[in-house]
Write an enzyme that holds these catalytic residues in place. Structure first.
Site, short mmCIF file in Angstrom:
data_model
loop_
_atom_site.label_atom_id
_atom_site.label_comp_id
_atom_site.label_asym_id
_atom_site.label_seq_id
_atom_site.Cartn_x
_atom_site.Cartn_y
_atom_site.Cartn_z
N ARG A 179 35.67 -7.11 -2.14
CA ARG A 179 36.89 -6.38 -2.52
C ARG A 179 37.63 -5.87 -1.30
O ARG A 179 38.21 -4.77 -1.32
CB ARG A 179 36.58 -5.23 -3.49
CG ARG A 179 35.73 -5.62 -4.69
CD ARG A 179 36.32 -6.73 -5.46
NE ARG A 179 35.44 -7.19 -6.53
CZ ARG A 179 35.71 -8.27 -7.27
NH1 ARG A 179 36.78 -8.99 -7.07
NH2 ARG A 179 34.89 -8.62 -8.24
N LYS A 201 22.43 0.95 -5.38
CA LYS A 201 22.94 0.38 -6.62
C LYS A 201 21.75 -0.32 -7.26
O LYS A 201 21.23 -1.29 -6.72
CB LYS A 201 24.06 -0.62 -6.31
CG LYS A 201 24.57 -1.40 -7.51
CD LYS A 201 25.80 -2.25 -7.15
CE LYS A 201 26.28 -3.08 -8.33
NZ LYS A 201 27.46 -3.89 -8.00
N GLU A 203 24.71 -4.73 -12.55
CA GLU A 203 25.26 -6.04 -12.19
C GLU A 203 24.22 -6.89 -11.45
O GLU A 203 24.47 -7.38 -10.36
CB GLU A 203 26.54 -5.87 -11.38
CG GLU A 203 27.63 -5.15 -12.19
CD GLU A 203 28.95 -4.98 -11.47
OE1 GLU A 203 28.95 -4.90 -10.25
OE2 GLU A 203 29.98 -4.91 -12.17
N ARG A 215 31.19 -0.41 -23.54
CA ARG A 215 30.82 -0.20 -22.13
C ARG A 215 31.06 1.23 -21.64
O ARG A 215 30.20 1.77 -20.94
CB ARG A 215 31.56 -1.22 -21.26
CG ARG A 215 31.40 -0.99 -19.79
CD ARG A 215 31.86 -2.17 -18.99
NE ARG A 215 32.06 -1.78 -17.61
CZ ARG A 215 32.48 -2.59 -16.67
NH1 ARG A 215 32.77 -3.85 -16.97
NH2 ARG A 215 32.65 -2.18 -15.45
N ASP A 231 35.72 1.15 -14.53
CA ASP A 231 35.54 0.66 -13.17
C ASP A 231 36.87 0.72 -12.41
O ASP A 231 37.52 -0.31 -12.26
CB ASP A 231 35.02 -0.80 -13.25
CG ASP A 231 34.72 -1.38 -11.89
OD1 ASP A 231 34.72 -0.63 -10.91
OD2 ASP A 231 34.49 -2.60 -11.81
N GLU A 243 33.13 9.31 -7.20
CA GLU A 243 33.37 8.08 -6.42
C GLU A 243 34.78 7.56 -6.69
O GLU A 243 35.14 7.29 -7.84
CB GLU A 243 32.33 6.99 -6.77
CG GLU A 243 32.53 5.71 -5.96
CD GLU A 243 31.44 4.64 -6.18
OE1 GLU A 243 30.26 5.00 -6.36
OE2 GLU A 243 31.80 3.45 -6.16
N GLU A 267 41.28 -2.82 -5.47
CA GLU A 267 40.77 -3.94 -6.27
C GLU A 267 41.63 -4.18 -7.51
O GLU A 267 42.06 -5.30 -7.77
CB GLU A 267 39.32 -3.66 -6.67
CG GLU A 267 38.74 -4.74 -7.55
CD GLU A 267 37.28 -4.49 -7.91
OE1 GLU A 267 36.69 -3.50 -7.44
OE2 GLU A 267 36.73 -5.32 -8.67
N GLU A 319 51.49 1.18 -12.65
CA GLU A 319 50.87 1.37 -13.97
C GLU A 319 51.77 0.81 -15.08
O GLU A 319 51.29 0.17 -16.00
CB GLU A 319 50.62 2.86 -14.21
CG GLU A 319 49.95 3.16 -15.54
CD GLU A 319 49.56 4.63 -15.67
OE1 GLU A 319 50.12 5.47 -14.95
OE2 GLU A 319 48.70 4.92 -16.52
N TRP A 331 31.66 -8.90 -19.95
CA TRP A 331 31.65 -7.66 -19.18
C TRP A 331 31.97 -6.41 -20.00
O TRP A 331 32.03 -5.30 -19.46
CB TRP A 331 32.64 -7.76 -18.02
CG TRP A 331 32.39 -8.90 -17.11
CD1 TRP A 331 32.94 -10.15 -17.18
CD2 TRP A 331 31.49 -8.93 -15.99
NE1 TRP A 331 32.46 -10.95 -16.16
CE2 TRP A 331 31.56 -10.22 -15.42
CE3 TRP A 331 30.64 -7.98 -15.41
CZ2 TRP A 331 30.81 -10.59 -14.30
CZ3 TRP A 331 29.91 -8.37 -14.29
CH2 TRP A 331 29.99 -9.65 -13.76
C1 GCU Z 1 33.13 -3.69 -9.43
C2 GCU Z 1 33.49 -4.69 -8.38
C3 GCU Z 1 32.26 -5.25 -7.72
C4 GCU Z 1 31.37 -4.12 -7.21
C5 GCU Z 1 31.10 -3.13 -8.33
C6 GCU Z 1 30.37 -1.88 -7.87
O1 GCU Z 1 32.50 -4.31 -10.51
O2 GCU Z 1 34.25 -5.73 -8.94
O3 GCU Z 1 32.69 -6.09 -6.66
O4 GCU Z 1 30.19 -4.63 -6.72
O5 GCU Z 1 32.30 -2.70 -8.89
O6 GCU Z 1 31.00 -0.83 -7.82
O7 GCU Z 1 29.19 -1.93 -7.59
#
Ligand code: GCU
Length: 615
Positions: free
Chosen positions: A118, A238, A242, A292, A321, A343, A349, A449, A479
């Site tokens: 990103r 993390k 994902e 989600r 997100d 955060e 992005e 926006e 997703w």
């Molecule tokens: C979003 C983003 C990812 C990133 C993720 C995160 O999904 O598209 O590239 O890894 O956020 O915050 O971990």
């Protein structure tokens, strides 16, 4: 030319002499900066270090100048505050200045192959080809930028820890130590993203947080790490998100996983930052019950009180997100016994890839007002930096880095004041141009926006890349990101009658969000599923409002272009901004036409103002 970045000083235009490698402490840097700025100005500025003041400072007027009093880093922050205010012609801050959030962290999403996840400003300033690759002068200049706005922690590697980034905490420790040395004079401490499963590849055979061998491995590793970097701020993790490994694989909770790591860091004063961005990323669009935005609260709220005192749970501002508009994550109201970090994402992005203008202070003002600044104990932002000469791709995107530091120090900051300060420190414009640029930036988020996802319609972007319109791009995906538009209605019902998400909020918010008559327009379709002929508070129908916003947003992009053309900006900033604005206007028109046609085809409704909507 390799060295072009040297002329791009971001907002530090008043400080043309680079900081040399000989300066080792914040007080030395403070003295150097003060000397270079005030020497020619006939003002005498003293520095008085009082270690007990830590990060705080106070600027006192003296007979022929100023005295900056503060702790070791306090004097550095005070020196920059004084220089920047003086350059702007502003009053210096009065009384003792203390940062509101003790941890003000920048998170880089840089991979060791040089790619920035990103990233919209070129390749990594840290890594290339699996190795460290950086210019020391540039890192010192970065340290100065961060120090000048009080950002005190920097995580250099991506939260998605791909090989060989695991080696940052073993073989590569000496090199990590050198970076820590480079940044220390600016009051910046390093943080590292780690891979929860790392003990597996180190012969432990498991990463189960309840296994004593795993805890012992991390405790040992921490000893080596702190021998190389004695002031490491801690780890960023993390996990179970994902496809990243985490404690769930062993039937353990996130509190167990986080605490095990936190205990390894504790003897050295480190913190464990655990990201709360956890949801089912293998959803089925046919499933209307799983929602989600509910995921993080469902998971973490029951764990409130279970995290060790040196764990920080890092929560994205909204439950999705980093969309253009989301309600504040309900975790901020529901975890009183846990230290939370807010955060934010400077990397644009979903907000225009540092091509389209999106000045973030107005967004953060809304977020922090709704969140309640006291509901977070730390603040973090995903970096927007890269190897481009101007650091952020779009020269104006530097504003977001600067403003992040200012908001992290003082979350009561006003959007317009911060934008104006950045403009004044960055460009020497006449009064009219200055006001025009401030207005352009201040309004940029509203325009974006409107032409993208107005009324809380998130996720209508091109999948993966996240730039440009694609209203059905995420509709049948896994997703959990659906607008569920059909010929009758659009939006997701997140009230008690729908997914029930609204019940995660305290009563005040439930009442506001749960009633379509009271819900703020910008979040209407986030919380409600409504027919196209729903009558909004201002008397317009929902479909008309969607059309109006998209026409207005694209027109506002054209107006911004016209306003930008009148500004006398220095080069190459003027040219870079103009080129990006050209693309922004194209993007805005595309959004307008694609989204309007999408809804026109479903609803069959004509535009009340007779504007062109394609069939
Ligand atoms: C979003 C983003 C990812 C990133 C993720 C995160 O999904 O598209 O590239 O890894 O956020 O915050 O971990």
């Amino acid at each position: 030319m390799r060295d072009n970045w040297k002329n791009r000083l971001a907002w530090l235009t008043a400080l043309k002499e680079p900081v040399s490698a000989a300066l080792k402490t914040p007080r030395e840097v403070a003295a150097f900066e003060i000397r270079q700025y005030f020497e020619q100005k006939g003002l005498q500025v003293q520095i008085a270090v009082d270690a007990a003041m830590g990060e705080s400072y106070a600027i006192e007027k003296t007979e022929n100048g100023f005295c900056v009093r503060g702790g070791e880093t306090g004097v550095l922050y005070g020196a920059y505050a004084l220089i920047l205010a003086h350059q702007r012609g502003d009053e210096t801050p009065k009384g003792m200045q203390t940062p509101y959030y003790p941890l003000r962290m920048l998170n880089s999403w840089d991979n060791m192959d040089g790619f920035v996840e990103r990233g919209y400003a070129g390749r990594s300033i840290w890594f290339e080809g699996g190795k460290f690759c950086y210019e020391e002068d540039r890192i010192r200049q970065l340290g100065r930028m961060l120090g000048s706005v009080g950002i005190n922690v920097l995580c250099i590697n991506n939260v998605n820890v791909h090989q060989p980034a695991q080696h940052l905490i073993d073989d590569m420790l000496p090199e990590v130590g050198r970076i820590a040395d480079l940044l220390r004079p600016f009051g910046v401490r390093l943080m590292l993203s780690i891979d929860f499963s790392q003990p597996i590849s180190q012969g432990v055979g498991t990463a189960d947080p309840a296994d004593p061998a795993v805890a012992a491995w991390w405790a040992d590793q921490a000893k080596d790490i702190y021998a190389a970097v004695p002031d490491l701020a801690g780890f960023l993790v993390k996990a179970d998100s994902e496809h990243r490994p985490g404690p769930n694989a062993y039937g353990r909770t996130h509190a167990q996983g986080a605490n095990m790591l936190a205990r390894a860091l504790k003897p050295f004063g480190g913190v464990l930052v655990w990201r709360a961005f956890v949801y089912n990323c293998l959803q089925d669009w046919r499933d209307q019950r799983t929602d989600r935005p509910c995921a993080a609260y469902d998971l973490y709220h029951p764990m409130d009180g279970q995290f060790d005192e040196n764990v920080i749970l890092q929560v994205k501002y909204g439950p999705f997100d980093f969309q253009v508009r989301e309600p504040v994550s309900p975790l901020f109201y529901g975890m009183p016994k846990t230290r939370l970090a807010l955060e934010l994402q400077l990397a644009q992005e979903y907000t225009g890839h540092q091509i389209d203008l999106f000045a973030m202070p107005p967004l953060w003002r809304d977020v922090i007002d709704d969140m309640g600044k006291e509901n977070a104990k730390a603040i973090a932002a995903v970096s927007n930096l890269g190897r481009d000469d101007n650091w952020t791709g779009h020269p104006f995107a530097c504003l977001n880095l600067y403003a992040f530091g200012v908001f992290a120090w003082n979350p009561d900051s006003k959007a317009e004041g911060v934008i104006r300060a950045w403009v004044k420190n960055t460009y020497a414009l006449d009064r009219q141009d200055e006001s025009n640029l401030v207005a352009l930036l201040l309004h940029s988020r509203d325009a974006y926006e409107k032409y993208t996802g107005s009324l809380g319609l998130d996720w209508m972007v091109n999948p993966h890349d996240h730039y440009g319109p694609n209203p059905y791009g995420y509709e049948f995906d896994l997703w959990g990101t659906y607008n569920r538009a059909d010929r009758n209605a659009v939006g997701v019902d997140r009230t008690e009658k729908g997914t029930g998400y609204v019940s995660q909020y305290p009563e005040k918010w439930q009442k506001l969000y749960g009633d379509p008559k009271k819900c703020p327009d910008q979040l209407l379709l986030f919380f409600h599923r409504l027919p196209y002929d729903f009558v909004m508070r201002d008397g317009r129908t929902l479909i008309q409002r969607l059309y109006d916003d998209h026409f207005e947003g694209a027109q506002e992009a054209e107006e911004m272009q016209a306003a930008l053309r009148t500004l006398l900006l220095p080069e190459p900033d003027g040219q870079e901004a103009a080129e990006r604005m050209e693309k922004q206007v194209r993007n805005a028109r595309e959004w307008r036409d694609v989204v309007n046609t999408f809804f026109h085809r479903f609803s069959g409704a004509d535009d009340a103002k007779g504007r062109k909507i394609y069939d």
